[in-house]
Design a protein around this motif. Structure first.
Motif, PDB file in Angstrom:
ATOM      1  N   PRO A  11       0.819  -1.215   0.000  1.00  0.00           N
ATOM      2  CA  PRO A  11       0.000   0.000   0.000  1.00  0.00           C
ATOM      3  C   PRO A  11       0.857   1.272   0.000  1.00  0.00           C
ATOM      4  N   ASN A  13       0.295   3.988   1.348  1.00  0.00           N
ATOM      5  CA  ASN A  13       0.292   4.737   2.616  1.00  0.00           C
ATOM      6  C   ASN A  13       1.028   3.999   3.729  1.00  0.00           C
ATOM      7  N   ARG A  14       1.709   2.898   3.373  1.00  0.00           N
ATOM      8  CA  ARG A  14       2.431   2.123   4.391  1.00  0.00           C
ATOM      9  C   ARG A  14       3.937   2.231   4.149  1.00  0.00           C
ATOM     10  N   ASP A  35      -6.538  -0.366  -4.254  1.00  0.00           N
ATOM     11  CA  ASP A  35      -7.266  -1.025  -3.173  1.00  0.00           C
ATOM     12  C   ASP A  35      -6.488  -1.113  -1.865  1.00  0.00           C
ATOM     13  N   GLY A  36      -5.162  -1.118  -1.939  1.00  0.00           N
ATOM     14  CA  GLY A  36      -4.366  -1.243  -0.736  1.00  0.00           C
ATOM     15  C   GLY A  36      -4.413   0.008   0.144  1.00  0.00           C
ATOM     16  N   THR A  37      -4.762   1.122  -0.440  1.00  0.00           N
ATOM     17  CA  THR A  37      -4.762   2.389   0.299  1.00  0.00           C
ATOM     18  C   THR A  37      -6.198   2.852   0.527  1.00  0.00           C
ATOM     19  N   PRO A  38      -6.589   3.055   1.784  1.00  0.00           N
ATOM     20  CA  PRO A  38      -7.987   3.429   2.016  1.00  0.00           C
ATOM     21  C   PRO A  38      -8.283   4.823   1.456  1.00  0.00           C
ATOM     22  N   GLU A  39      -9.520   5.015   1.107  1.00  0.00           N
ATOM     23  CA  GLU A  39      -9.982   6.260   0.482  1.00  0.00           C
ATOM     24  C   GLU A  39      -9.430   7.512   1.183  1.00  0.00           C
ATOM     25  N   GLU A  41      -6.857   8.024   2.759  1.00  0.00           N
ATOM     26  CA  GLU A  41      -5.398   8.205   2.752  1.00  0.00           C
ATOM     27  C   GLU A  41      -4.838   8.399   1.351  1.00  0.00           C
ATOM     28  N   ARG A  68       0.823   1.451  -8.918  1.00  0.00           N
ATOM     29  CA  ARG A  68      -0.541   1.147  -9.348  1.00  0.00           C
ATOM     30  C   ARG A  68      -1.430   2.340  -9.040  1.00  0.00           C
ATOM     31  N   THR A 185      -5.462 -15.086  -2.519  1.00  0.00           N
ATOM     32  CA  THR A 185      -5.662 -14.364  -1.254  1.00  0.00           C
ATOM     33  C   THR A 185      -5.348 -15.157   0.004  1.00  0.00           C
ATOM     34  N   MET A 186      -5.338 -16.524  -0.099  1.00  0.00           N
ATOM     35  CA  MET A 186      -5.089 -17.316   1.114  1.00  0.00           C
ATOM     36  C   MET A 186      -3.591 -17.313   1.418  1.00  0.00           C
ATOM     37  N   ILE A 187      -3.175 -16.307   2.175  1.00  0.00           N
ATOM     38  CA  ILE A 187      -1.749 -16.022   2.276  1.00  0.00           C
ATOM     39  C   ILE A 187      -0.976 -16.964   3.195  1.00  0.00           C
ATOM     40  N   ILE A 211       0.993 -10.755  -2.857  1.00  0.00           N
ATOM     41  CA  ILE A 211       0.624  -9.797  -1.818  1.00  0.00           C
ATOM     42  C   ILE A 211       1.386 -10.011  -0.518  1.00  0.00           C
ATOM     43  N   THR A 212       2.322 -10.971  -0.513  1.00  0.00           N
ATOM     44  CA  THR A 212       3.234 -11.111   0.627  1.00  0.00           C
ATOM     45  C   THR A 212       4.619 -11.486   0.085  1.00  0.00           C
TER      46      THR A 212
END
Lengths: 276, 276, 276
Positions: A11, A13-14, A35-39, A41, A68, A185-187, A211-212
């Motif tokens: 993200p 913002n991270r 999608d990783g960054t909330p609206e 932020e 992205r 998604t099943m990380i 994603i990881t």
């Protein structure tokens, strides 16, 4: 663009996560404004982009560096593009790409990776890839968004996306593009990730969105030829050359009839491995 | 048209079966002039349509009431349409629909459900749905006719129709239409019906065509969110809201990485259940 | 062209193999100038074609006799066609067929079987089949070349080619063409061949390309109705006729609801078997 086996998102913002990008063996990394960054932020994250990009360049990041943006339908799209085009990145990822027209905003030579992840995007993928083949470096398929858009449900086996996932590969390959497989998604489940990645590779995908950091390792493995594959390919080519000297165009090799297409695949494996 | 999870067919010449429609919890019911009614009985069945429709209205039938005509290629099509358009029904089902032109005969506002069940229909589905999106309320996929037309064989797993079944969903959704899944002919096997319905829902179908009252119950269940799904969706949204307050756009939830598409699906489930 | 359940290939430079063609029960046989014949032998093999064709005709070969040329992109294509058109064969197989234009070189009435086995060929299959329906007798799907072209990997289950394999059947059937299923390379595994052939038949393929005489036997079996299927079809039609006399258009037969599409399939099976 160099071949991408693994593309890791974090993200925008991270900052603490983005700063770790240089530690991972990802072929590509992406700073995610979508999608990783909330609206709430997104605007602040966008403002900090130049700074984090500069930091990663100073660290001599080896991975391809990408941003992205939000999708073409989002109110953030224009501002995202403006910042992304000025940043010193290697390319821009556009999610929810649906039509060739949506890429008109991109002047210049920045390579684009389009994520096909809506019903409309899948329906247009061949035309889109064909018309934008000069701008596009790759396409990717987004199973989670696609199945949400179409009103279905995801399963581990993924038969529900087999049609769309197959069609995106075809559309990309027709235009000579790289093509990246769906996020898994099943990380916590390495075995399930491997199965998903294997299916992706069988279908013709060259790499996978991750994603990881753990998924990066697994994807690099899944999208590289195994030692056993390299060995088998070598032996197959040797056997074939020997029999061609005897005027044979087809040989039996370990129970299978082998001719041109299988030889091409063996050569491609050795090439990928840097042997040929 | 209201959402259809179950659409029950009964032959137009079987008055005793049609009169039972009000007993069943089907979201929609259809008086079938096509395959359910033998050739020799079609004319008489058509003549009796106004009467049975009047009877069902008197009984205050709650289901959406539909008539299935014979296909556009049939000599009965014209006469069927004439009668169907005059009857006080909620819509007309046109089987073996292949082209947009075949719906030109339908003036007025009666909603139409087209069944895509031939090679030609599948090949035209996107264009057909797009051009007739105002007339069409839904599309349905007919696996038995499709596989007969193409010369294949049906299996319980249904891999032989996965391409066509996937493509019909995509075509329908692109034009914002409801989409109904294939009939399942093994009427004594609840477990196999459930598996078939689950695959339909995974692919994006919103409901299923049924040929027995028992299948109606099973379809209503399969195409509604389960209590467990609703519960999980609630918890997921709560967890997400909590973490968004902390500036996180992605969270881990029960072993899966969750962001926008999974949230949208959770919201859609709660909406379907009437909770949101 | 007569229906082809089995099409056996042998290399054009292997005279001893070609001379055995009359021994095998293949519905069609093909002298292979393409992948079966190594580059260094292609010219010589082409020169010897008229002679081997004459020999096979003298032997009163019962199989349909075909020549496979090299693909339209090959430097051999023109010379191959010239020789093939003059030879007294029943048709010509063109591999790696991608566009209708590539068949322009074929004047006259020689029937052509096109193999669709590249990303481009699959993407064009419907248009190609439609435009060349008069020249084409059949299409075939080549899984090995397709998956090589698209950069994937083959598995025994074949999910990676399900999209392309399904689409080629649809394209062929839309234009009323015969359609032949992929080669199966594991030549020592009868059970795996049977499973692959069964999937092909389920999808709508009418026959299969074979690379050993043993595969010919198995393909003939897989693409003919079994005694049990014929028996079931007979009983189904009898039961249906009996109930139609009672005014029923739908019947239950051995646990399944049966109406028009299933009846059509039963009739097709009996017709194929020569009973109807």
């Amino acid at each position: 663009m160099r071949l991408i086996r693994s593309l890791l998102f974090a993200p925008a913002n991270r900052r603490e996560m983005l700063e770790k990008f240089p530690r991972y063996p990802a072929d590509a990394v992406a700073i995610d404004l979508e999608d990783g960054t909330p609206e709430s932020e997104k605007a602040a994250a966008r403002d900090q982009l130049p700074d984090i990009v500069a930091y990663l360049r100073e660290q001599q990041l080896k991975s391809i560096l990408l941003i992205r943006t939000n999708g073409p339908g989002s109110p953030h799209f224009k501002a995202d593009i403006t910042v992304a085009l000025r940043a010193s990145v290697d390319g821009i990822i556009v999610p929810k790409l649906e039509t060739a027209a949506e890429l008109a905003a991109f002047e210049g030579a920045t390579p684009i990776i389009g994520i096909i992840e809506t019903a409309r995007g899948v329906a247009n993928v061949e035309v889109l890839a064909d018309q934008q083949r000069d701008r596009l470096a790759a396409l990717a398929f987004g199973a989670e968004d696609f199945i949400t858009d179409i009103g279905g449900r995801r399963t581990v086996d993924g038969l529900e996306v087999l049609y769309a996932r197959s069609r995106v590969v075809l559309g990309a390959r027709l235009s000579g593009l790289q093509v990246l497989d769906q996020v898994f998604t099943m990380i916590r489940d390495d075995a399930a990730f491997r199965r998903d990645a294997d299916i992706g590779r069988q279908l013709g995908y060259g790499g996978k969105m991750c994603i990881t950091p753990r998924q990066v390792e697994l994807a690099n493995e899944a999208f590289s030829p195994s030692a056993e594959e390299v060995d088998r390919s070598r032996r197959l080519l040797q056997a074939y050359e020997a029999s061609q000297a005897d005027g044979l165009g087809v040989i039996e090799f370990e129970g299978s009839m082998v001719d041109e297409p299988l030889l091409k695949r063996a050569r491609a494996i050795l090439r990928l491995f840097g042997v040929l």
